[in-house]
Design an enzyme around this catalytic site. Structure first.
Site, PDB file in Angstrom:
ATOM      1  NE  ARG A 120      -4.212  -1.829   1.678  1.00 56.20           N
ATOM      2  CZ  ARG A 120      -4.238  -2.955   2.360  1.00 56.20           C
ATOM      3  NH1 ARG A 120      -3.341  -3.160   3.305  1.00 56.20           N
ATOM      4  NH2 ARG A 120      -5.148  -3.859   2.111  1.00 56.20           N
ATOM      5  CE  LYS A 142      -0.283  12.939 -16.008  1.00 55.83           C
ATOM      6  NZ  LYS A 142      -0.475  13.201 -17.450  1.00 55.83           N
ATOM      7  CE  LYS A 226       5.502  16.929 -15.995  1.00 58.00           C
ATOM      8  NZ  LYS A 226       5.436  15.632 -16.565  1.00 58.00           N
ATOM      9  NE  ARG A 240       0.860  16.420 -14.951  1.00 59.33           N
ATOM     10  CZ  ARG A 240       1.409  15.663 -14.027  1.00 59.33           C
ATOM     11  NH1 ARG A 240       1.041  15.788 -12.772  1.00 59.33           N
ATOM     12  NH2 ARG A 240       2.334  14.781 -14.336  1.00 59.33           N
ATOM     13  CG  HIS A 251       0.078   9.468 -27.821  1.00 64.90           C
ATOM     14  ND1 HIS A 251      -0.489  10.043 -26.702  1.00 64.90           N
ATOM     15  CD2 HIS A 251       1.352   9.194 -27.480  1.00 64.90           C
ATOM     16  CE1 HIS A 251       0.419  10.108 -25.740  1.00 64.90           C
ATOM     17  NE2 HIS A 251       1.543   9.609 -26.185  1.00 64.90           N
ATOM     18  CG  HIS A 264       7.211   9.869 -27.132  1.00 67.42           C
ATOM     19  ND1 HIS A 264       5.851   9.712 -27.229  1.00 67.42           N
ATOM     20  CD2 HIS A 264       7.412  10.921 -26.289  1.00 67.42           C
ATOM     21  CE1 HIS A 264       5.250  10.625 -26.478  1.00 67.42           C
ATOM     22  NE2 HIS A 264       6.173  11.364 -25.888  1.00 67.42           N
TER      23      HIS A 264
HETATM   24  P1  NAD Z   1      13.450   4.882 -21.569  1.00 66.54           P
HETATM   25  O1  NAD Z   1      13.244   4.931 -20.135  1.00 66.54           O
HETATM   26  O2  NAD Z   1      13.029   3.650 -22.297  1.00 66.54           O
HETATM   27  O3  NAD Z   1      15.002   5.118 -21.855  1.00 66.54           O
HETATM   28  C1  NAD Z   1      15.457   5.077 -23.184  1.00 66.54           C
HETATM   29  C2  NAD Z   1      16.700   4.183 -23.327  1.00 66.54           C
HETATM   30  O4  NAD Z   1      17.823   4.872 -22.829  1.00 66.54           O
HETATM   31  C3  NAD Z   1      16.623   2.872 -22.559  1.00 66.54           C
HETATM   32  O5  NAD Z   1      17.103   1.842 -23.395  1.00 66.54           O
HETATM   33  C4  NAD Z   1      17.541   3.103 -21.380  1.00 66.54           C
HETATM   34  O6  NAD Z   1      18.128   1.914 -20.937  1.00 66.54           O
HETATM   35  C5  NAD Z   1      18.558   4.033 -21.966  1.00 66.54           C
HETATM   36  N1  NAD Z   1      19.207   4.925 -21.011  1.00 66.54           N
HETATM   37  C6  NAD Z   1      18.628   5.582 -19.979  1.00 66.54           C
HETATM   38  N2  NAD Z   1      19.503   6.409 -19.410  1.00 66.54           N
HETATM   39  C7  NAD Z   1      20.666   6.276 -20.083  1.00 66.54           C
HETATM   40  C8  NAD Z   1      21.934   6.889 -19.985  1.00 66.54           C
HETATM   41  N3  NAD Z   1      22.170   7.865 -19.100  1.00 66.54           N
HETATM   42  N4  NAD Z   1      22.905   6.488 -20.826  1.00 66.54           N
HETATM   43  C9  NAD Z   1      22.645   5.549 -21.776  1.00 66.54           C
HETATM   44  N5  NAD Z   1      21.482   4.943 -21.939  1.00 66.54           N
HETATM   45  C10 NAD Z   1      20.490   5.313 -21.096  1.00 66.54           C
HETATM   46  O7  NAD Z   1      12.793   6.106 -22.348  1.00 66.54           O
HETATM   47  P2  NAD Z   1      12.408   7.580 -21.886  1.00 66.54           P
HETATM   48  O8  NAD Z   1      12.272   8.337 -23.142  1.00 66.54           O
HETATM   49  O9  NAD Z   1      13.317   8.070 -20.832  1.00 66.54           O
HETATM   50  O10 NAD Z   1      10.973   7.393 -21.209  1.00 66.54           O
HETATM   51  C11 NAD Z   1       9.850   6.977 -21.955  1.00 66.54           C
HETATM   52  C12 NAD Z   1       8.775   6.549 -20.990  1.00 66.54           C
HETATM   53  O11 NAD Z   1       8.423   7.664 -20.186  1.00 66.54           O
HETATM   54  C13 NAD Z   1       7.491   6.062 -21.644  1.00 66.54           C
HETATM   55  O12 NAD Z   1       7.101   4.859 -21.029  1.00 66.54           O
HETATM   56  C14 NAD Z   1       6.482   7.156 -21.344  1.00 66.54           C
HETATM   57  O13 NAD Z   1       5.166   6.672 -21.227  1.00 66.54           O
HETATM   58  C15 NAD Z   1       7.000   7.687 -20.040  1.00 66.54           C
HETATM   59  N6  NAD Z   1       6.627   9.063 -19.739  1.00 66.54           N
HETATM   60  C16 NAD Z   1       6.071   9.318 -18.527  1.00 66.54           C
HETATM   61  C17 NAD Z   1       5.725  10.613 -18.163  1.00 66.54           C
HETATM   62  C18 NAD Z   1       5.191  10.891 -16.797  1.00 66.54           C
HETATM   63  O14 NAD Z   1       4.759  12.040 -16.538  1.00 66.54           O
HETATM   64  N7  NAD Z   1       5.230   9.946 -15.882  1.00 66.54           N
HETATM   65  C19 NAD Z   1       5.938  11.672 -19.072  1.00 66.54           C
HETATM   66  C20 NAD Z   1       6.504  11.385 -20.305  1.00 66.54           C
HETATM   67  C21 NAD Z   1       6.865  10.071 -20.621  1.00 66.54           C
HETATM   68  N1  GLY Z   2       3.844  14.239 -19.597  1.00 68.58           N
HETATM   69  C1  GLY Z   2       2.543  14.696 -19.298  1.00 68.58           C
HETATM   70  C2  GLY Z   2       2.328  15.001 -17.837  1.00 68.58           C
HETATM   71  O1  GLY Z   2       3.159  14.797 -17.013  1.00 68.58           O
HETATM   72  O2  GLY Z   2       1.263  15.444 -17.497  1.00 68.58           O
END
Ligand code: NAD
Ligand code: GLY
Length: 360
Positions: A120, A142, A226, A240, A251, A264
């Site tokens: 929890r 998020k 942000k 937001r 998307h 992306h």
């Molecule tokens: P990711 O986490 O998949 O990382 C991309 C790649 O980079 C991976 O293969 C990882 O192993 C590698 N990597 C990470 N750090 C590294 C470093 N310092 N050096 C070398 N390689 C490294 O991709 P991302 O673009 O960071 O995140 C995408 C995800 O984020 C999606 O799942 C998306 O839905 C989510 N997201 C969430 C929010 C939120 O508000 N929570 C907002 C935007 C995106």
């Molecule tokens: N990336 C969208 C949000 O955090 O609201």
């Protein structure tokens, strides 16, 4: 600590440390949770190879276990959540354990969601290592995993204990991943910070040459946007939503190819241009402002058009967007450069015309 601290307004306020050092996190945690506590680092194999030793240098006074999650978006799954649960139990984790999410958005979302539901809820720290995670996903609370029916369908707003951003981790990030973060940074500039856009334009060559000093400034300014938006509207009832700029169109492009073959950042780039054309048609942007955006994106090698797509199929795919309300497509448009606006009355004809502008 050198660097900058920005506090996020939240039901559970938390600090974002920009320009922190991985090896100094332990000192901070000692003051925050006390020495000797159990820490569970969750990371990817490659990120672990690069940065675990440095992180662990500062964690000598804690009991530390590390859980390694394979790379890839597919790992944001209920199956992986279940595996993490078994592994955490085997390590003796309990409610007082603190999770350290070391990685990009995949690790941040997965480890954060795991922290939100394990027994929890336990505390967690975001340690973003991609530009996208630094400026976007680590801030705002998020957390989520994906489901066969859609991305991020199972999740929560679950603020971290802190966000600990060490810009030096960007040195190993592949350029394609950097571009994903740059697309989000340009998005922040267009919807909320014209000065940031001018800064990116002025320093485009140095950004492309990966000058570390530039990334500190760029990332800090983008993170500040942000922080501002989520502080004003943590649960996404209003401002937001601006962060969705470019994402409704983007998307659809990603979904049409089942998230294979387009990144992306590429989807968001084309999506921002399509939404800008729609904004221009509504008199919200001038042609000069749309051209300014296109020039900047192209300068980074981000796509601004896409080949051989059916606009009707893409428009239908936009109907599945989580942000839509009662069957009506909800879109974010730029209002000039530096402001956003949410529209709830977009009709399919104008959306089709926007697609036509970006489909070759
Ligand atoms: P990711 O986490 O998949 O990382 C991309 C790649 O980079 C991976 O293969 C990882 O192993 C590698 N990597 C990470 N750090 C590294 C470093 N310092 N050096 C070398 N390689 C490294 O991709 P991302 O673009 O960071 O995140 C995408 C995800 O984020 C999606 O799942 C998306 O839905 C989510 N997201 C969430 C929010 C939120 O508000 N929570 C907002 C935007 C995106
Ligand atoms: N990336 C969208 C949000 O955090 O609201």
């Amino acid at each position: 600590m050198q660097g900058q601290r920005i506090d996020v307004v939240s039901v559970k306020p938390y600090p974002v440390f920009l320009g922190a050092r991985l090896e100094e996190l332990g000192d901070y945690l000692t003051t925050r949770i006390g020495a000797g506590e159990h820490l569970l680092v969750i990371t990817h194999p490659n990120v672990g190879d690069y940065y675990l030793d440095t992180l662990q240098k500062g964690l000598g006074s804690f009991m530390v276990n590390t859980l390694i999650v394979p790379q890839g978006e597919d790992e944001k799954s209920l199956d992986r959540l279940s595996d993490l649960t078994s592994e955490a139990i085997a390590c003796g984790a309990d409610r007082k354990t603190v999770v350290l999410a070391l990685g990009g958005g995949v690790i941040g979302d997965l480890a954060g969601f795991f922290a939100s539901v394990f027994m929890r809820g336990m505390r967690y720290v975001q340690i973003p290592t991609t530009l996208l995670a630094m400026v976007d996903s680590s801030i705002g609370g998020k957390v989520a995993v994906n489901h066969a029916a859609g991305k991020n369908l199972l999740g929560d707003f679950y603020p971290p204990l802190a966000v600990w951003t060490d810009f030096s981790t960007l040195e190993t990030l592949p350029w394609e991943e950097m571009l994903n973060g740059l697309a989000e940074t340009i998005k922040h500039a267009v919807i909320a910070d014209e000065e940031l856009l001018s800064f990116i334009e002025k320093h485009q060559e140095e950004i492309m040459a990966r000058k570390p000093e530039l990334y500190k400034e760029l990332s800090s300014r983008s993170s500040a946007v942000k922080v501002r938006l989520v502080s004003e509207d943590e649960t996404e009832q209003g401002k937001r939503m601006f962060l969705n700029y470019g994402h409704s169109f983007g998307h659809a492009l990603e979904a049409e190819v089942a998230y294979q073959g387009i990144t992306h950042g590429q989807g968001v780039s084309i999506g921002m241009v399509a939404a800008a054309h729609l904004a221009q048609e509504r008199g919200l942007m001038s042609s000069g402002e749309v051209e300014r955006l296109i020039k900047l994106l192209k300068g980074f090698g981000l796509p601004v058009t896409v080949r051989a797509k059916n606009p009707r199929v893409l428009t239908d795919l936009m109907g599945a967007d989580k942000k839509n309300y009662k069957g009506q497509k909800v879109l974010v448009l730029p209002k000039g450069i530096g402001q956003g606006i949410v529209i709830r009355d977009a009709n399919d004809e104008e959306i089709l015309r926007a697609w036509d502008k970006v489909i070759e």
